[in-house]
Motif scaffolding. Sequence first.
Motif, mmCIF file in Angstrom:
data_model
loop_
_atom_site.group_PDB
_atom_site.id
_atom_site.type_symbol
_atom_site.label_atom_id
_atom_site.label_comp_id
_atom_site.label_asym_id
_atom_site.label_seq_id
_atom_site.Cartn_x
_atom_site.Cartn_y
_atom_site.Cartn_z
ATOM 1 N N ALA B 204 0.832 -1.205 0.000
ATOM 2 C CA ALA B 204 0.000 0.000 0.000
ATOM 3 C C ALA B 204 0.867 1.256 0.000
ATOM 4 N N ALA B 205 1.969 1.239 0.750
ATOM 5 C CA ALA B 205 2.865 2.394 0.816
ATOM 6 C C ALA B 205 3.540 2.625 -0.532
ATOM 7 N N TYR B 206 3.994 1.531 -1.164
ATOM 8 C CA TYR B 206 4.554 1.612 -2.529
ATOM 9 C C TYR B 206 3.540 2.255 -3.469
ATOM 10 N N ALA B 207 2.289 1.800 -3.394
ATOM 11 C CA ALA B 207 1.265 2.269 -4.330
ATOM 12 C C ALA B 207 0.908 3.729 -4.081
ATOM 13 N N ARG B 208 0.925 4.162 -2.829
ATOM 14 C CA ARG B 208 0.601 5.573 -2.549
ATOM 15 C C ARG B 208 1.620 6.494 -3.205
ATOM 16 N N LYS B 209 2.890 6.162 -3.071
ATOM 17 C CA LYS B 209 3.941 6.984 -3.703
ATOM 18 C C LYS B 209 3.838 6.906 -5.226
ATOM 19 N N LEU B 210 3.672 5.689 -5.740
ATOM 20 C CA LEU B 210 3.547 5.495 -7.185
ATOM 21 C C LEU B 210 2.340 6.255 -7.721
ATOM 22 N N GLY B 211 1.240 6.227 -6.984
ATOM 23 C CA GLY B 211 0.012 6.897 -7.432
ATOM 24 C C GLY B 211 0.190 8.400 -7.513
ATOM 25 N N LEU B 212 0.880 8.956 -6.536
ATOM 26 C CA LEU B 212 1.104 10.404 -6.551
ATOM 27 C C LEU B 212 2.063 10.772 -7.694
ATOM 28 N N ALA B 213 3.111 9.971 -7.873
ATOM 29 C CA ALA B 213 4.035 10.205 -8.993
ATOM 30 C C ALA B 213 3.277 10.152 -10.312
ATOM 31 N N PHE B 214 2.369 9.200 -10.425
ATOM 32 C CA PHE B 214 1.559 9.037 -11.642
ATOM 33 C C PHE B 214 0.740 10.298 -11.903
ATOM 34 N N GLN B 215 0.165 10.862 -10.850
ATOM 35 C CA GLN B 215 -0.684 12.039 -10.992
ATOM 36 C C GLN B 215 0.139 13.272 -11.363
ATOM 37 N N VAL B 216 1.290 13.418 -10.737
ATOM 38 C CA VAL B 216 2.153 14.563 -11.054
ATOM 39 C C VAL B 216 2.620 14.446 -12.511
ATOM 40 N N ARG B 217 2.994 13.227 -12.917
ATOM 41 C CA ARG B 217 3.392 13.008 -14.314
ATOM 42 C C ARG B 217 2.234 13.364 -15.251
ATOM 43 N N ASP B 218 1.007 13.039 -14.852
ATOM 44 C CA ASP B 218 -0.178 13.370 -15.653
ATOM 45 C C ASP B 218 -0.315 14.885 -15.817
ATOM 46 N N ASP B 219 -0.091 15.603 -14.731
ATOM 47 C CA ASP B 219 -0.151 17.072 -14.792
ATOM 48 C C ASP B 219 0.904 17.610 -15.757
ATOM 49 N N ILE B 220 2.103 17.005 -15.729
ATOM 50 C CA ILE B 220 3.169 17.445 -16.631
ATOM 51 C C ILE B 220 2.758 17.181 -18.080
ATOM 52 N N LEU B 221 2.240 15.977 -18.339
ATOM 53 C CA LEU B 221 1.857 15.623 -19.713
ATOM 54 C C LEU B 221 0.705 16.485 -20.211
ATOM 55 N N ASP B 222 -0.132 16.946 -19.279
ATOM 56 C CA ASP B 222 -1.250 17.802 -19.692
ATOM 57 C C ASP B 222 -0.741 19.131 -20.250
ATOM 58 N N VAL B 223 0.474 19.510 -19.874
ATOM 59 C CA VAL B 223 1.067 20.759 -20.372
ATOM 60 C C VAL B 223 2.050 20.495 -21.513
ATOM 61 N N MET B 224 2.872 19.426 -21.345
ATOM 62 C CA MET B 224 4.010 19.192 -22.232
ATOM 63 C C MET B 224 3.782 18.081 -23.246
ATOM 64 N N GLY B 225 2.685 17.330 -23.102
ATOM 65 C CA GLY B 225 2.525 16.090 -23.867
ATOM 66 C C GLY B 225 2.156 16.329 -25.325
ATOM 67 N N ASP B 226 2.173 15.215 -26.061
ATOM 68 C CA ASP B 226 1.744 15.218 -27.464
ATOM 69 C C ASP B 226 0.284 14.762 -27.479
ATOM 70 N N GLU B 227 -0.600 15.583 -28.052
ATOM 71 C CA GLU B 227 -2.037 15.328 -27.942
ATOM 72 C C GLU B 227 -2.429 13.949 -28.496
ATOM 73 N N GLY B 228 -1.872 13.602 -29.658
ATOM 74 C CA GLY B 228 -2.208 12.314 -30.262
ATOM 75 C C GLY B 228 -1.800 11.154 -29.372
ATOM 76 N N GLU B 229 -0.620 11.273 -28.744
ATOM 77 C CA GLU B 229 -0.109 10.194 -27.913
ATOM 78 C C GLU B 229 -0.836 10.147 -26.565
ATOM 79 N N PHE B 230 -1.070 11.315 -25.978
ATOM 80 C CA PHE B 230 -1.635 11.414 -24.632
ATOM 81 C C PHE B 230 -3.119 11.037 -24.633
ATOM 82 N N GLY B 231 -3.817 11.240 -25.765
ATOM 83 C CA GLY B 231 -5.202 10.784 -25.903
ATOM 84 C C GLY B 231 -6.243 11.766 -25.410
ATOM 85 N N LYS B 232 -5.811 12.896 -24.838
ATOM 86 C CA LYS B 232 -6.773 13.946 -24.475
ATOM 87 C C LYS B 232 -6.151 15.307 -24.757
#
Lengths: 290, 290
Positions: B204-232
């Motif tokens: 559970a502790a591993y997943a909490r850290k991984l989940g937050l990293a996943f969300q922060v990465r999502d925020d980065i991709l929402d600004v820096m990502g490629d629309e076709g690849e990111f899917g939104k």
Amino acid sequence: MEITTQLQVDQVQIEDALRTYAAKWPAYGVLKDAMSYSLLSGGKRIRPVLVLEICKLFGGTAEDALPFACGLEMVHTYSLIHDDLPCMDDDDFRRGKPTNHKVFGQANAVLAGDALLTTAFAVLAEASLPAERVQRGIAALANAAGPNGMVGGQVLDLLGEGNSLQEEEILAIESLKTGCMIEAAARLGAIAAGSTPEEEAAAAAYARKLGLAFQVRDDILDVMGDEGEFGKPIGSDQANQKSTFVALKGIAACEAWVQELTQEAVAFLAPFSGREFLCELAHFLARRTK
Amino acid sequence: MEITTQLQVDQVQIEDALRTYAAKWPAYGVLKDAMSYSLLSGGKRIRPVLVLEICKLFGGTAEDALPFACGLEMVHTYSLIHDDLPCMDDDDFRRGKPTNHKVFGQANAVLAGDALLTTAFAVLAEASLPAERVQRGIAALANAAGPNGMVGGQVLDLLGEGNSLQEEEILAIESLKTGCMIEAAARLGAIAAGSTPEEEAAAAAYARKLGLAFQVRDDILDVMGDEGEFGKPIGSDQANQKSTFVALKGIAACEAWVQELTQEAVAFLAPFSGREFLCELAHFLARRTK
């Protein structure tokens, strides 16, 4: 004890338990208020009463059955909130009060329904019963409430609006939309008591007949009832272009049918001692005016 | 085995199992189509992969974990359908395809979501595992998805729109809205394997850290990502007036934070042999572009 007295005893016990669950919900935005508004807005509590009384019939206690009863009522409540949404039946009043989305807005009404449905399974999963009974109870509830049951019935109900349906079609819709959950109430009571498969089957058969009688009576009250007593506008089925048993067969035939279904319901309980309340409940519901 | 190869093996197993469940759904109106449209629309399947891999880490098999993994993915899918509704985030596209309500209409989208959420618990309840594990798994999933978890997070997320939130507020929202379900994935895998409480807590502790990293990465991709690849659409958070970690801290700080969270995540798995895939998965997600 008078039927209405025992019914009140059960209802009080159920209301207390529901309030205890609701008190623990987190206050994020209006979520707790929106969930509580619909869950604690009264109603007859027929489904959780059935859970308690069937459990007692088969040797369990009301306390054994309470988590199952409360979880089932939460699922029933979520279904009312979502059914009332503008994109569904678009109803402004329920039990004489503004519907959930009229008070809290659509987004919160969708989320309050989602939260009640989800919480129901947490409540069942945390019941103090043997794990096998919990597992069977959750399977029974999820199957009754899902695409093969209540949700499937709502889809068919929306599809049928504005069409003249045959009796078999109305029967299929009602059986899925309301019958499955009333049957699940009986099954949950039997499962909580650790009953035999034969006992569970008898309880389920009683509930299927009772559930259909309940629905036919509802159709009658929608035409003949007193608006203040019934809690929703008289004639709403016709206004919503819903096919009903009354429109198809007439009032007199439906009244006779309710009596017949009630006799068939109580006959399934004949093998069991201690069945008096459940038999009287069936007759009580057959003559209800609200 | 390469991380991407093992990931594909897991994904294929999950897709097959989801399709097998979907094949059994009843065809009432468009319900089955609407449920399947969103459930079988691809996606990374990170949550069910976590269920399978954590279960294997603690000595279980992928087959032991599949019902839990599929049920969790059904709950995740329902949440996306409801979040996209006009009364919520009002999104027209998801993973490059029209959202559920754009294809099937709002009523069917609400009901498809309801049906997926309900069916998830039937799937868990019918898992071929000891009843105690099933009971614990259902409690974990229902608590993570309900008002104390995902639904609570969505309520707070809607409330926060248009406001400038502090880091602690964004953290609280993300932890409820996405973190709880990623943590639940790890817990479900551990529970399916019959792990010890210490093992479940580490996962559970591993997943909490991984989940937050996943969300922060999502925020980065929402600004820096490629629309076709990111899917939104890129920039949708800003368009929807959502407060994000990137808006608050900047890209560079967020990229460093993702690395830090990933290191912290894998550190929780240090005591366990056979952790290689899960460690690589964390790093893989930290550098993902979609």
